[in-house]
Design a protein around this motif. Sequence first.
Motif, PDB file in Angstrom:
ATOM      1  N   SER A   3       9.835  12.139   5.576  1.00  0.00           N
ATOM      2  CA  SER A   3       9.250  12.693   6.902  1.00  0.00           C
ATOM      3  C   SER A   3       9.122  11.662   7.956  1.00  0.00           C
ATOM      4  CB  SER A   3       7.730  13.328   6.272  1.00  0.00           C
ATOM      5  OG  SER A   3       7.127  13.596   7.601  1.00  0.00           O
ATOM      6  N   SER A   4       9.413  12.197   9.165  1.00  0.00           N
ATOM      7  CA  SER A   4       8.904  11.303  10.255  1.00  0.00           C
ATOM      8  C   SER A   4       7.589  10.941  10.382  1.00  0.00           C
ATOM      9  CB  SER A   4       9.994  11.731  11.715  1.00  0.00           C
ATOM     10  OG  SER A   4       9.439  13.253  11.820  1.00  0.00           O
ATOM     11  N   THR A   5       6.908  11.723  10.074  1.00  0.00           N
ATOM     12  CA  THR A   5       5.520  11.696  10.132  1.00  0.00           C
ATOM     13  C   THR A   5       5.003  10.649   9.444  1.00  0.00           C
ATOM     14  OG1 THR A   5       5.276  14.326  10.531  1.00  0.00           O
ATOM     15  CG2 THR A   5       3.137  13.023  10.185  1.00  0.00           C
ATOM     16  N   VAL A   6       5.276  10.667   8.335  1.00  0.00           N
ATOM     17  CA  VAL A   6       4.796   9.529   7.299  1.00  0.00           C
ATOM     18  C   VAL A   6       5.428   8.396   7.850  1.00  0.00           C
ATOM     19  CG1 VAL A   6       5.160   8.692   5.041  1.00  0.00           C
ATOM     20  CG2 VAL A   6       4.971  11.047   5.311  1.00  0.00           C
ATOM     21  N   VAL A   7       6.589   8.243   8.360  1.00  0.00           N
ATOM     22  CA  VAL A   7       7.232   6.846   8.768  1.00  0.00           C
ATOM     23  C   VAL A   7       6.438   6.452  10.191  1.00  0.00           C
ATOM     24  CG1 VAL A   7       9.347   5.975   9.851  1.00  0.00           C
ATOM     25  CG2 VAL A   7       9.483   7.333   7.737  1.00  0.00           C
ATOM     26  N   LYS A   8       6.322   7.383  11.003  1.00  0.00           N
ATOM     27  CA  LYS A   8       5.549   7.271  12.342  1.00  0.00           C
ATOM     28  C   LYS A   8       4.010   6.590  11.776  1.00  0.00           C
ATOM     29  CE  LYS A   8       3.718   8.854  16.540  1.00  0.00           C
ATOM     30  NZ  LYS A   8       3.082   7.459  16.803  1.00  0.00           N
ATOM     31  N   GLN A   9       3.289   7.084  10.837  1.00  0.00           N
ATOM     32  CA  GLN A   9       1.852   6.490  10.511  1.00  0.00           C
ATOM     33  C   GLN A   9       2.040   5.217  10.056  1.00  0.00           C
ATOM     34  OE1 GLN A   9       0.862   9.057   7.270  1.00  0.00           O
ATOM     35  NE2 GLN A   9       0.020  10.797   8.747  1.00  0.00           N
ATOM     36  N   GLN A  10       3.158   4.684   9.358  1.00  0.00           N
ATOM     37  CA  GLN A  10       3.266   3.295   8.847  1.00  0.00           C
ATOM     38  C   GLN A  10       3.746   2.545  10.122  1.00  0.00           C
ATOM     39  OE1 GLN A  10       2.261   2.450   5.844  1.00  0.00           O
ATOM     40  NE2 GLN A  10       1.859   4.743   5.464  1.00  0.00           N
ATOM     41  N   ILE A  11       4.589   2.995  10.855  1.00  0.00           N
ATOM     42  CA  ILE A  11       4.982   2.194  11.866  1.00  0.00           C
ATOM     43  C   ILE A  11       4.005   1.909  12.981  1.00  0.00           C
ATOM     44  CG2 ILE A  11       6.503   2.302  14.166  1.00  0.00           C
ATOM     45  CD1 ILE A  11       8.803   3.213  12.664  1.00  0.00           C
ATOM     46  N   ASP A  12       3.147   2.984  13.059  1.00  0.00           N
ATOM     47  CA  ASP A  12       1.841   2.613  13.915  1.00  0.00           C
ATOM     48  C   ASP A  12       1.026   1.389  13.476  1.00  0.00           C
ATOM     49  OD1 ASP A  12       2.702   4.602  15.739  1.00  0.00           O
ATOM     50  OD2 ASP A  12       1.472   6.182  15.007  1.00  0.00           O
ATOM     51  N   LYS A  13       0.522   1.606  11.852  1.00  0.00           N
ATOM     52  CA  LYS A  13      -0.228   0.491  11.184  1.00  0.00           C
ATOM     53  C   LYS A  13       0.523  -0.942  11.521  1.00  0.00           C
ATOM     54  CE  LYS A  13      -2.054   3.554   7.920  1.00  0.00           C
ATOM     55  NZ  LYS A  13      -2.042   4.052   6.477  1.00  0.00           N
ATOM     56  N   LEU A  14       1.868  -1.002  11.193  1.00  0.00           N
ATOM     57  CA  LEU A  14       2.634  -2.243  11.283  1.00  0.00           C
ATOM     58  C   LEU A  14       2.478  -2.920  12.789  1.00  0.00           C
ATOM     59  CD1 LEU A  14       5.653  -1.566   9.077  1.00  0.00           C
ATOM     60  CD2 LEU A  14       3.974  -3.037   8.572  1.00  0.00           C
ATOM     61  N   GLU A  15       2.701  -1.911  13.633  1.00  0.00           N
ATOM     62  CA  GLU A  15       2.670  -2.268  15.149  1.00  0.00           C
ATOM     63  C   GLU A  15       1.224  -2.841  15.622  1.00  0.00           C
ATOM     64  OE1 GLU A  15       4.712  -0.909  19.295  1.00  0.00           O
ATOM     65  OE2 GLU A  15       3.973   0.672  18.167  1.00  0.00           O
ATOM     66  N   GLN A  16       0.358  -1.860  15.197  1.00  0.00           N
ATOM     67  CA  GLN A  16      -1.032  -2.451  15.291  1.00  0.00           C
ATOM     68  C   GLN A  16      -1.609  -3.530  14.664  1.00  0.00           C
ATOM     69  OE1 GLN A  16      -3.569   0.756  14.087  1.00  0.00           O
ATOM     70  NE2 GLN A  16      -3.269   1.992  15.763  1.00  0.00           N
ATOM     71  N   GLY A  17      -0.882  -4.149  13.476  1.00  0.00           N
ATOM     72  CA  GLY A  17      -1.340  -5.476  12.930  1.00  0.00           C
ATOM     73  C   GLY A  17      -0.355  -6.509  13.600  1.00  0.00           C
ATOM     74  N   GLY A  18       0.737  -5.988  14.444  1.00  0.00           N
ATOM     75  CA  GLY A  18       1.663  -7.145  15.098  1.00  0.00           C
ATOM     76  C   GLY A  18       2.570  -7.445  14.064  1.00  0.00           C
ATOM     77  N   VAL A  19       3.056  -7.038  13.008  1.00  0.00           N
ATOM     78  CA  VAL A  19       4.201  -7.209  12.243  1.00  0.00           C
ATOM     79  C   VAL A  19       5.623  -6.625  12.919  1.00  0.00           C
ATOM     80  CG1 VAL A  19       5.343  -6.807   9.994  1.00  0.00           C
ATOM     81  CG2 VAL A  19       2.697  -7.067  10.284  1.00  0.00           C
ATOM     82  N   ARG A  47       7.276 -13.298  16.908  1.00  0.00           N
ATOM     83  CA  ARG A  47       6.276 -14.066  16.845  1.00  0.00           C
ATOM     84  C   ARG A  47       5.038 -13.751  15.939  1.00  0.00           C
ATOM     85  NH1 ARG A  47       5.354 -13.579  23.526  1.00  0.00           N
ATOM     86  NH2 ARG A  47       7.163 -14.736  23.967  1.00  0.00           N
ATOM     87  N   TYR A  48       5.309 -12.872  14.900  1.00  0.00           N
ATOM     88  CA  TYR A  48       4.525 -12.677  13.735  1.00  0.00           C
ATOM     89  C   TYR A  48       4.427 -13.995  13.057  1.00  0.00           C
ATOM     90  CZ  TYR A  48       2.393 -10.577   9.768  1.00  0.00           C
ATOM     91  OH  TYR A  48       1.589 -10.369   8.691  1.00  0.00           O
ATOM     92  N   PRO A  49       3.026 -14.572  12.758  1.00  0.00           N
ATOM     93  CA  PRO A  49       3.035 -15.903  12.185  1.00  0.00           C
ATOM     94  C   PRO A  49       3.635 -16.144  10.761  1.00  0.00           C
ATOM     95  CG  PRO A  49       0.816 -14.907  12.710  1.00  0.00           C
ATOM     96  CD  PRO A  49       1.826 -14.038  13.047  1.00  0.00           C
ATOM     97  N   GLY A  72       0.856  -1.116   0.000  1.00  0.00           N
ATOM     98  CA  GLY A  72      -0.150   0.031  -0.029  1.00  0.00           C
ATOM     99  C   GLY A  72       0.806   1.262  -0.033  1.00  0.00           C
ATOM    100  N   GLY A  73       2.170   1.086  -0.173  1.00  0.00           N
ATOM    101  CA  GLY A  73       3.048   2.291  -0.261  1.00  0.00           C
ATOM    102  C   GLY A  73       4.574   1.947  -0.245  1.00  0.00           C
ATOM    103  N   LYS A  74       5.198   2.761  -0.631  1.00  0.00           N
ATOM    104  CA  LYS A  74       6.715   2.726  -0.664  1.00  0.00           C
ATOM    105  C   LYS A  74       7.364   2.766   0.819  1.00  0.00           C
ATOM    106  CE  LYS A  74      10.918   3.773  -2.873  1.00  0.00           C
ATOM    107  NZ  LYS A  74      11.525   3.869  -4.229  1.00  0.00           N
ATOM    108  N   THR A  75       6.765   3.604   1.817  1.00  0.00           N
ATOM    109  CA  THR A  75       7.144   4.036   3.115  1.00  0.00           C
ATOM    110  C   THR A  75       7.176   2.620   3.882  1.00  0.00           C
ATOM    111  OG1 THR A  75       6.702   6.206   2.664  1.00  0.00           O
ATOM    112  CG2 THR A  75       7.203   5.424   5.136  1.00  0.00           C
ATOM    113  N   LYS A  76       6.109   1.957   3.834  1.00  0.00           N
ATOM    114  CA  LYS A  76       5.869   0.895   4.633  1.00  0.00           C
ATOM    115  C   LYS A  76       6.983  -0.344   4.203  1.00  0.00           C
ATOM    116  CE  LYS A  76       1.654  -0.147   5.622  1.00  0.00           C
ATOM    117  NZ  LYS A  76       0.120  -0.794   5.706  1.00  0.00           N
ATOM    118  N   GLU A  77       7.052  -0.416   2.920  1.00  0.00           N
ATOM    119  CA  GLU A  77       8.253  -1.463   2.506  1.00  0.00           C
ATOM    120  C   GLU A  77       9.620  -1.137   2.812  1.00  0.00           C
ATOM    121  OE1 GLU A  77      10.418  -3.050  -1.725  1.00  0.00           O
ATOM    122  OE2 GLU A  77       8.597  -1.759  -1.722  1.00  0.00           O
ATOM    123  N   SER A  78       9.758   0.239   2.784  1.00  0.00           N
ATOM    124  CA  SER A  78      11.139   0.864   3.297  1.00  0.00           C
ATOM    125  C   SER A  78      11.483   0.509   4.795  1.00  0.00           C
ATOM    126  CB  SER A  78      11.135   2.373   2.972  1.00  0.00           C
ATOM    127  OG  SER A  78      11.038   2.670   1.692  1.00  0.00           O
TER     128      SER A  78
END
Length: 113
Positions: free
Chosen positions: A36-52, A69-71, A7-13
């Motif tokens: 931008s650290s704001t964009v990175v934080k948004q993606q990190i928050d999503k990844l952390e909520q998903g347990g990745v 522990r991510y399956p 869903g975006g390059k930042t998440k992959e990065s």
Amino acid sequence: MLEVLFGGKTKESVLQYLLAKDEGYIRGIASFYETSSTVVKQQIDKLEQGGVIVGKDIGNIRMYRLNPRYPFLKELISLLERAREAYEPDLLKKLLENERVRPRRKGKPVWKK
């Protein structure tokens, strides 16, 4: 390379950075990719909520790493490593270099070899 899946390059990065460096913090990842650290934080928050990824507070910094522990961790790592084959050599070299990822304490002397 995997923007369509993630869903975006930042998440992959972010995932590539954490795979290569083992751990990282928001500003460090943002400065590495010159984004931008704001964009990175948004993606990190999503990844952390998903347990990745998982985060741990160290002082006033929150360090992140891939969740052991991510399956689907093995599959994710395999996919990320496969995607690296299409990266530009300069970015790949920079990504795989071993360098300090934790912030240095204010006033701490730098020891040179």
